[in-house]
Design an enzyme around this catalytic site. Sequence first.
Site, PDB file in Angstrom:
ATOM      1  N   LYS A  42      -7.290  -0.718   2.357  1.00 19.05           N
ATOM      2  CA  LYS A  42      -7.183  -1.073   1.240  1.00 19.05           C
ATOM      3  C   LYS A  42      -5.845  -1.723   0.741  1.00 19.05           C
ATOM      4  O   LYS A  42      -4.625  -1.593   1.588  1.00 19.05           O
ATOM      5  CB  LYS A  42      -7.242   0.127   0.260  1.00 19.05           C
ATOM      6  CG  LYS A  42      -6.208   1.291   0.398  1.00 19.05           C
ATOM      7  CD  LYS A  42      -6.513   2.393  -0.301  1.00 19.05           C
ATOM      8  CE  LYS A  42      -5.546   3.578  -0.061  1.00 19.05           C
ATOM      9  NZ  LYS A  42      -5.785   4.930  -0.643  1.00 19.05           N
ATOM     10  N   ARG A 136      -9.061  13.480  -9.892  1.00 18.83           N
ATOM     11  CA  ARG A 136      -9.221  11.927  -9.934  1.00 18.83           C
ATOM     12  C   ARG A 136     -10.628  11.356  -9.754  1.00 18.83           C
ATOM     13  O   ARG A 136     -11.300  11.380 -11.012  1.00 18.83           O
ATOM     14  CB  ARG A 136      -8.333  11.333  -8.782  1.00 18.83           C
ATOM     15  CG  ARG A 136      -7.958   9.826  -9.065  1.00 18.83           C
ATOM     16  CD  ARG A 136      -7.125   9.200  -8.037  1.00 18.83           C
ATOM     17  NE  ARG A 136      -7.581   9.256  -6.602  1.00 18.83           N
ATOM     18  CZ  ARG A 136      -6.925   8.643  -5.647  1.00 18.83           C
ATOM     19  NH1 ARG A 136      -5.660   7.912  -5.746  1.00 18.83           N
ATOM     20  NH2 ARG A 136      -7.407   8.836  -4.443  1.00 18.83           N
ATOM     21  N   HIS A 164     -10.347  14.956  -1.227  1.00 13.71           N
ATOM     22  CA  HIS A 164      -8.690  14.212  -1.214  1.00 13.71           C
ATOM     23  C   HIS A 164      -7.569  15.339  -1.712  1.00 13.71           C
ATOM     24  O   HIS A 164      -7.795  15.721  -2.666  1.00 13.71           O
ATOM     25  CB  HIS A 164      -8.681  13.049  -1.926  1.00 13.71           C
ATOM     26  CG  HIS A 164      -7.632  12.130  -1.528  1.00 13.71           C
ATOM     27  ND1 HIS A 164      -7.059  11.658  -0.195  1.00 13.71           N
ATOM     28  CD2 HIS A 164      -6.519  11.364  -2.407  1.00 13.71           C
ATOM     29  CE1 HIS A 164      -6.137  10.848  -0.178  1.00 13.71           C
ATOM     30  NE2 HIS A 164      -5.785  10.779  -1.583  1.00 13.71           N
ATOM     31  N   MET A 318      11.877 -15.662  -8.645  1.00 15.98           N
ATOM     32  CA  MET A 318      10.667 -15.515  -8.346  1.00 15.98           C
ATOM     33  C   MET A 318      10.362 -15.989  -6.704  1.00 15.98           C
ATOM     34  O   MET A 318       9.407 -15.292  -6.080  1.00 15.98           O
ATOM     35  CB  MET A 318       9.791 -16.465  -9.081  1.00 15.98           C
ATOM     36  CG  MET A 318       8.267 -16.256  -9.049  1.00 15.98           C
ATOM     37  SD  MET A 318       7.291 -17.260 -10.159  1.00 15.98           S
ATOM     38  CE  MET A 318       7.335 -16.629 -11.760  1.00 15.98           C
ATOM     39  N   ASP A 319      11.075 -16.968  -6.326  1.00 12.89           N
ATOM     40  CA  ASP A 319      10.558 -17.485  -5.012  1.00 12.89           C
ATOM     41  C   ASP A 319      12.074 -17.801  -4.183  1.00 12.89           C
ATOM     42  O   ASP A 319      11.742 -17.969  -2.862  1.00 12.89           O
ATOM     43  CB  ASP A 319      10.240 -19.081  -5.226  1.00 12.89           C
ATOM     44  CG  ASP A 319       9.097 -19.101  -6.485  1.00 12.89           C
ATOM     45  OD1 ASP A 319       8.178 -18.599  -6.422  1.00 12.89           O
ATOM     46  OD2 ASP A 319       9.691 -19.937  -7.190  1.00 12.89           O
TER      47      ASP A 319
HETATM   48  C1  LIG Z   1      -5.219   5.700   0.340  1.00 16.32           C
HETATM   49  C2  LIG Z   1      -6.130   6.805   0.462  1.00 16.32           C
HETATM   50  C3  LIG Z   1      -5.700   7.492   1.796  1.00 16.32           C
HETATM   51  C4  LIG Z   1      -5.017   7.009   2.946  1.00 16.32           C
HETATM   52  O1  LIG Z   1      -3.830   7.504   2.370  1.00 16.32           O
HETATM   53  P1  LIG Z   1      -2.417   7.698   3.395  1.00 16.32           P
HETATM   54  O2  LIG Z   1      -1.702   8.629   2.655  1.00 16.32           O
HETATM   55  O3  LIG Z   1      -1.921   6.266   3.168  1.00 16.32           O
HETATM   56  O4  LIG Z   1      -3.030   7.761   4.730  1.00 16.32           O
HETATM   57  C5  LIG Z   1      -7.166   8.348   2.160  1.00 16.32           C
HETATM   58  N1  LIG Z   1      -7.935   8.829   1.187  1.00 16.32           N
HETATM   59  C6  LIG Z   1      -8.160   8.406  -0.092  1.00 16.32           C
HETATM   60  C7  LIG Z   1      -9.056   8.915  -0.768  1.00 16.32           C
HETATM   61  C8  LIG Z   1      -7.096   7.488  -0.420  1.00 16.32           C
HETATM   62  O5  LIG Z   1      -7.174   6.723  -1.553  1.00 16.32           O
END
Ligand SMILES: *Cc1c(COP(=O)(O)O)cnc(C)c1O
Length: 377
Positions: A42, A136, A164, A318-319
């Site tokens: 991500k 969440r 999570h 900015m740059d």
């Molecule tokens: C971002 C994320 C991860 C990875 O997290 P790290 O702490 O960077 O390893 C894993 N699971 C979920 C749901 C996340 O949002």
Amino acid sequence: MNKGQHYGGRAWIELDGAALRHNVRVLRAKLPETCRLMPALKADAYGHGAVLIAKELNSMGINSFCVACAREGVALRKQGIKGEILILGYTHPAEFYLLRRYCLAQTVIDYRYAVLLNRCGRKIHVHIGIDTGMHRLGERSENIDKICGMYRMKNLVIDGIYTHLCADDGLKGYEREYTYQQADKFHQMIEEMKKEGLPISRLHMQSSYSVLNYPELSGDYARVGIALYGLLGTAEDTGRLNGFLEPVLSLKARVALVKKLYAGESAGYGMEFRADHDMEIATITIGYADGFPRALSKGRGTALINGHRAPILGLVCMDQTIVDISGILDVKPGDAAVLIGKSGDKEISACDLAEEAGTITNEILSRLGARLERVVI
Ligand SMILES: *Cc1c(COP(=O)(O)O)cnc(C)c1O
């Protein structure tokens, strides 16, 4: 790209492929053989460049990835990334067609969302998200009926179930207790589901910190992000790893010019810096639009040039950014200034920079801008 002296980049990221391979090896060694890495790509792979990182990982036999949103998954597919891609966040129903078109797996964020996914009328691959205490995303672990209900939805192809953890970065008593409580809720839910005779697919809950702090909580996947990139959220945590992981990313920019600043003159916007003696200064080609934090203004941050520290003068623009090179010999236009990484025997890590900017490593990395060129070395 030619990495030699012909390369003319203005501000760029160098990715250390050997460090990435090292991190994959040591993280795999922490996990049972049956547990696959599912790297988090991500936010453009935490600023590293998702396509470059995914290609490197594909070549190491890693074929499961997670991203935050559909758009990120689509971008990877368009660049030929193979394997499973799980979207961890919310996708609007108007974009459900992307899931099928690009073969992306969607997180079921609650029961109501499962109904919407199912209504889309064609088979969709999903992982069920379970809320065990972060509050969440995810269906609450105690709602067994709703979770079982998802298994009766004919268009959901359930490839996994995950939760999570939200306190796994700490090892204090209350954090350990909360983490184990989350794990227990997850496992209890799985037991209930087994009693209902449901086919239990792949389970996962660990991310970076839990792989390191709670190896016993491993499952079928570990969703590793920050650790894969060789760092943890803070300088203190990263320090505790003591070289176990290697940072993958360096951030560099050019010296555009070198000039004198005479006693009594000011440098930069707002005349924020004033020289009380004659100085040598340099303007370097990176600014806050590149994700170099403006919070590092007024000497809070430094650049490394020819193995020396060059403190930031006045406000980051900015740059561009103005730095103090007094006492550093032979600085010339075109030289590389290091904002993250090594120069001579000096090093600025992304976590040091985060600390100076008052944030965590993840935020610094994920905000490194699209304007930066990215190259694997
Ligand atoms: C971002 C994320 C991860 C990875 O997290 P790290 O702490 O960077 O390893 C894993 N699971 C979920 C749901 C996340 O949002």
